[in-house]
Write a protein that holds these residues in place. Structure first.
Motif, short mmCIF file in Angstrom:
data_model
loop_
_atom_site.label_atom_id
_atom_site.label_comp_id
_atom_site.label_asym_id
_atom_site.label_seq_id
_atom_site.Cartn_x
_atom_site.Cartn_y
_atom_site.Cartn_z
N SER A 371 46.12 43.32 46.88
CA SER A 371 45.74 44.44 46.20
C SER A 371 44.96 44.07 44.77
O SER A 371 44.47 44.88 44.19
CB SER A 371 46.68 45.48 45.77
N LEU A 372 44.94 42.73 44.34
CA LEU A 372 44.18 42.27 43.25
C LEU A 372 44.87 42.99 42.06
O LEU A 372 44.27 43.33 40.96
CB LEU A 372 42.79 42.60 43.17
N ALA A 373 46.20 43.47 42.22
CA ALA A 373 47.05 44.14 41.02
C ALA A 373 47.14 43.32 39.84
O ALA A 373 47.35 44.00 38.66
CB ALA A 373 48.51 44.38 41.48
N ALA A 396 33.52 31.58 28.58
CA ALA A 396 34.14 32.78 29.24
C ALA A 396 32.93 33.11 30.15
O ALA A 396 32.73 33.51 31.47
CB ALA A 396 34.73 33.69 28.55
N ARG A 397 31.57 33.28 29.54
CA ARG A 397 30.39 33.96 30.21
C ARG A 397 29.99 32.84 31.08
O ARG A 397 29.47 33.30 32.38
CB ARG A 397 29.48 34.28 28.96
N SER A 398 29.96 31.49 30.78
CA SER A 398 29.54 30.70 31.67
C SER A 398 30.18 30.57 32.95
O SER A 398 29.64 30.43 34.01
CB SER A 398 29.50 29.08 31.02
N LEU A 399 31.58 30.65 32.93
CA LEU A 399 32.58 30.72 34.19
C LEU A 399 32.14 31.82 34.74
O LEU A 399 32.40 31.81 36.07
CB LEU A 399 34.15 30.41 33.68
N LEU A 400 32.35 33.13 34.19
CA LEU A 400 31.74 34.26 35.04
C LEU A 400 30.57 34.43 35.89
O LEU A 400 30.47 34.48 37.05
CB LEU A 400 32.00 35.72 34.07
N ALA A 401 29.56 33.74 35.18
CA ALA A 401 28.16 33.59 35.76
C ALA A 401 28.56 32.74 36.92
O ALA A 401 27.80 32.90 38.07
CB ALA A 401 27.22 32.76 34.95
N GLY A 402 29.31 31.91 36.72
CA GLY A 402 29.54 30.63 37.95
C GLY A 402 30.12 31.26 39.15
O GLY A 402 29.85 30.76 40.40
N ILE A 403 30.89 32.54 38.86
CA ILE A 403 31.47 33.08 40.03
C ILE A 403 30.77 34.28 40.58
O ILE A 403 31.40 34.88 41.37
CB ILE A 403 32.94 33.50 39.89
N GLY A 404 29.35 34.25 39.90
CA GLY A 404 28.65 35.38 40.67
C GLY A 404 28.66 36.67 39.85
O GLY A 404 28.20 37.70 40.37
N ILE A 405 28.94 36.72 38.94
CA ILE A 405 29.34 37.79 37.97
C ILE A 405 28.20 37.79 36.63
O ILE A 405 28.54 37.19 35.93
CB ILE A 405 30.76 38.28 37.33
N THR A 406 27.31 38.76 37.05
CA THR A 406 25.93 38.65 35.94
C THR A 406 26.51 39.05 34.62
O THR A 406 27.39 39.70 34.32
CB THR A 406 25.10 39.44 36.29
N GLY A 420 34.55 41.68 46.75
CA GLY A 420 34.34 40.22 46.56
C GLY A 420 34.25 39.83 45.02
O GLY A 420 34.83 38.47 45.01
N GLN A 421 33.68 40.42 44.48
CA GLN A 421 33.70 39.88 42.75
C GLN A 421 34.98 39.91 42.17
O GLN A 421 35.45 39.07 41.45
CB GLN A 421 32.64 41.11 42.10
N LYS A 422 35.85 41.24 42.47
CA LYS A 422 37.16 40.99 42.07
C LYS A 422 37.97 39.99 42.66
O LYS A 422 38.70 39.19 41.95
CB LYS A 422 38.03 42.35 42.54
N ALA A 423 37.78 39.55 43.95
CA ALA A 423 38.43 38.31 44.12
C ALA A 423 38.17 37.15 43.93
O ALA A 423 39.15 36.42 43.49
CB ALA A 423 38.38 38.37 45.99
N ARG A 424 37.07 37.09 43.42
CA ARG A 424 36.25 35.97 42.90
C ARG A 424 37.06 35.62 41.44
O ARG A 424 37.40 34.38 40.79
CB ARG A 424 34.77 35.61 42.70
#
Length: 506
Positions: A371-373, A396-406, A420-424
């Protein structure tokens, strides 16, 4: 005979989801659509159903063809209807009284227990809600069936039921479905469409064999890409030489020739990029801090109970050792999640034995639930990372961009991310903890196939240790090194998962 034809079909939102798509759907086709999260699978199904217009191209359907469409979510207006009422309401209003028997036939086909048929959908599990949507589409007796992620929320028994049901449909009925469940795709499809922004590929094969054929095509594409890029580099070097000669000699002909060589190089580079190098949905990486301990967790005949103390099962004497990736198997309600909870508590406080479970003090837990609680929907992805870990803003911004979160999505609440974004995001938080013991409850639930395969590769590459709960048969087969089954109130170690998978069908 072709029942549905797609010609040069394309959908562009902020960027192209797919373009130039050509596909013929014939009687008896069972087509699986495969793509990363957010890459157009649901959009394509809506186009085929006639619920959405494409940006370009056309769709033609045989005269009189009726299509049953099963979307991912239950419409809010149906949530208070009973299972049977929800299926009945799919019929034309003037047929509900005289044709109500069709709803009962559909419920029987889905093996819906009598006691569930009069319960509101809101009171049922996500799996039963999913089967209600399928029954609603089926009761209208469509000529073709479209299913969007039909195995979402289904346990192994219901997936097996759905597989058997689909394979028992009339042989000439075309079925088109999108799914991230590789084993399911292999069981129910005979064609596979890999949807891409450009050059989508279709194979007259079920998923695993189609994926092998796609990999071969991509490998050939990659070699062509390397060859063309080398040729383009050579053309640019030739152009540079001719430019110097032309300037020194004042030759207009050489200037024209230089321009032509540059244009040829640019055309090669533009055409060269292979389809499999399309923008990624986001990389998945894990970490493994390591530990010198050989035995990580000891279970001394631990009793796993319900909150009111009712015994679910006893573990017997068990050990989890370094390098073990134990898959915990069992039907819903047998106590898998209760054991996971007990393990979490034991690892959090290794100074005490929790209900017969003792963890070594050097364990650092990496926990993820279905449930990504662990994610706060009110925080932004950026806040989620910088508040938990000692890393700077740019990192932090670089890591987030690396998992596909703009960058734009990084400033929005987690609640607005896709599954899918939450899971990543959850897996990124897991990686930054640098755990040496993984406790994962249905980790592939929200991941696309690329994400599932990346997670598998990371777990195996780092020789991760831990306990996993999953209904994903492909994932279980790929990562499990040991297998525990909850059976008759006992925890039993078995050689592999196949016997449990087979039993789930009965």
């Amino acid at each position: 005979m072709s029942l549905i034809n797609l010609r040069n079909l394309g959908i562009t939102l902020s960027s192209p989801l797919f373009s130039g798509l050509n596909l013929s759907v014939n009687a008896g086709d069972r087509i699986g659509i495969v793509a990363a999260n957010g890459r157009g699978k649901s959009t394509l199904l809506k186009c085929i159903a006639g619920a959405l217009d494409a940006s370009e191209g056309e769709i033609t359907r045989s005269r009189g063809l009726t299509i049953g469409m099963v979307e991912q979510n239950v419409p809010p207006a149906l949530m208070q209807a009973s299972f049977r009422e929800a299926v009945l309401q799919a019929l034309p209003a003037d047929q509900i009284d005289s044709e109500s028997w069709r709803a009962d036939v559909a419920l029987e086909g889905m093996e819906v227990p009598e006691e569930l048929r009069e319960r509101p959908l809101a009171a049922l599990s996500g799996g039963w809600q999913r089967l209600a949507l399928i029954a609603r589409a089926w009761v209208t007796e469509p000529d073709a069936l479209l299913l969007d992620e039909p195995t979402n929320h289904l346990d192994l028994a219901k997936i097996a039921l759905l597989e058997d049901w689909l394979n028992a449909l009339p042989r000439d009925m075309p079925v088109i479905l999108s799914s991230h469940d590789r084993a399911f795709l292999d069981t129910v499809t005979n064609r596979t469409l890999f949807l891409r922004p450009e050059n989508s590929q279709a194979f007259s094969l079920p998923y695993a064999r189609a994926r092998a054929a796609l990999n071969e095509a991509d490998a050939a594409d990659a070699k062509r890409y390397e060859r063309d890029i080398k040729t383009a580099d050579q053309l640019r070097r030739q152009a540079a030489k001719l430019k110097n000669i032309g300037i020194n000699s004042g030759s207009d002909l050489l200037v024209v020739k230089t321009k032509q060589l540059k244009e040829r190089a640019e055309k090669l580079e533009d055409a060269a990029r292979p389809a499999h190098l399309e923008r990624s949905a986001g990389a998945i990486r894990l970490a493994n801090r390591g530990t010198h301990a050989k035995v990580l967790v000891t279970l001394e005949d631990a009793a796993v109970t319900t909150p009111d103390g009712t015994l679910l099962f006893k573990t017997g004497k068990q050990f989890i050792c370094q390098g073990d990736r134990i898959v915990l198997l069992g039907r819903n309600g047998t106590g898998k999640t209760r054991l996971v909870t007990m393990l979490r508590r034991a690892i959090a406080d290794p100074s005490v034995t929790i209900g017969g479970i003792k963890a070594t003090p050097t364990l650092i837990l990496g926990y993820g639930d279905q449930s990504l609680a662990d994610l706060d929907d009110r925080q932004t992805p950026h806040e989620t990372i910088i508040h938990r870990f000692d890393i700077g803003d740019q990192k932090a911004r670089s890591l987030l961009a690396g998992i596909g979160i703009t960058v734009e999505m990084q400033a929005r609440p987690v609640a607005e991310l896709s599954g899918g974004q939450k899971a990543r995001l959850g897996l990124l938080a897991l990686r930054l903890r640098e755990p040496n013991f993984y406790l994962l409850d249905e980790p592939t639930n929200h991941l696309d196939i690329d994400g599932q395969e990346a997670l598998e590769s990371e777990l195996m590459a780092h020789q991760a240790s831990g306990l996993l709960v999953s209904h994903d048969r492909s994932f279980v087969r790929a990562v499990g090194t040991r297998f525990w089954v909850i059976d008759k109130k006992k925890l039993i170690e078995v050689e592999g998962p196949e016997e449990f998978f087979a039993a789930s069908r009965s």
